[in-house]
Design a protein around this motif. Sequence first.
Motif, PDB file in Angstrom:
ATOM      1  N   SER A  63       0.821  -1.212   0.000  1.00 60.18           N
ATOM      2  CA  SER A  63       0.000   0.000   0.000  1.00 60.18           C
ATOM      3  C   SER A  63       0.856   1.263   0.000  1.00 60.18           C
ATOM      4  CB  SER A  63      -0.921   0.007   1.221  1.00 60.18           C
ATOM      5  OG  SER A  63      -0.164   0.047   2.406  1.00 60.18           O
ATOM      6  N   LYS A 104      -4.006   3.431   0.525  1.00 58.88           N
ATOM      7  CA  LYS A 104      -4.457   2.836  -0.734  1.00 58.88           C
ATOM      8  C   LYS A 104      -3.768   1.498  -0.923  1.00 58.88           C
ATOM      9  CE  LYS A 104      -5.690   6.844  -3.415  1.00 58.88           C
ATOM     10  NZ  LYS A 104      -5.515   7.473  -4.712  1.00 58.88           N
ATOM     11  N   TRP A 157      -3.962  -2.451  -3.139  1.00 58.33           N
ATOM     12  CA  TRP A 157      -4.433  -3.109  -4.350  1.00 58.33           C
ATOM     13  C   TRP A 157      -4.526  -4.610  -4.089  1.00 58.33           C
ATOM     14  CZ3 TRP A 157      -1.282   0.989  -4.038  1.00 58.33           C
ATOM     15  CH2 TRP A 157      -1.685   2.141  -4.720  1.00 58.33           C
ATOM     16  N   GLN A 207     -13.617   2.372  -3.440  1.00 63.77           N
ATOM     17  CA  GLN A 207     -12.880   1.531  -4.378  1.00 63.77           C
ATOM     18  C   GLN A 207     -12.881   2.219  -5.723  1.00 63.77           C
ATOM     19  OE1 GLN A 207     -14.090  -2.532  -4.608  1.00 63.77           O
ATOM     20  NE2 GLN A 207     -14.105  -2.797  -2.416  1.00 63.77           N
ATOM     21  N   CYS A 258      -8.382  -0.554  -6.689  1.00 64.42           N
ATOM     22  CA  CYS A 258      -7.731   0.072  -5.541  1.00 64.42           C
ATOM     23  C   CYS A 258      -8.761   0.201  -4.427  1.00 64.42           C
ATOM     24  CB  CYS A 258      -7.208   1.454  -5.931  1.00 64.42           C
ATOM     25  SG  CYS A 258      -6.601   2.410  -4.533  1.00 64.42           S
TER      26      CYS A 258
END
Length: 110
Positions: free
Chosen positions: A38, A59, A61, A93, A101
């Motif tokens: 992140s 953030k 993924w 998202q 993300c």
Amino acid sequence: MTKSQKTTVKISVEDPETGKNILLKLQNMNFLAAGAFSNVYRGIASTDNGEKREVVIKKTWPKKKGKSSEEDILEMLRRLKHKNIVMLLYSYQKTHKDRTCLALIFESMP
């Protein structure tokens, strides 16, 4: 977001308490840290009702399709309310090409 983003970005986020989507403005977002999974940014978030506060955005993924461990963490954080735990304010998202993300917006601590 790049290392520093001085423009205003408007996003639709989910309020963890109500589950409803609200419009949030993110301003002066600055890159704070990077980890293996992140990136973290700090900036100002304001709502349409004039509430403005300093926030930190994590953030991440998720790699798996379907429910990820990040979503399990999100569910747990939605329920936690304690003076020694940083409060989750919002989440959203966003899809970038073939990846999604997951962004968690927390209150900022000094």
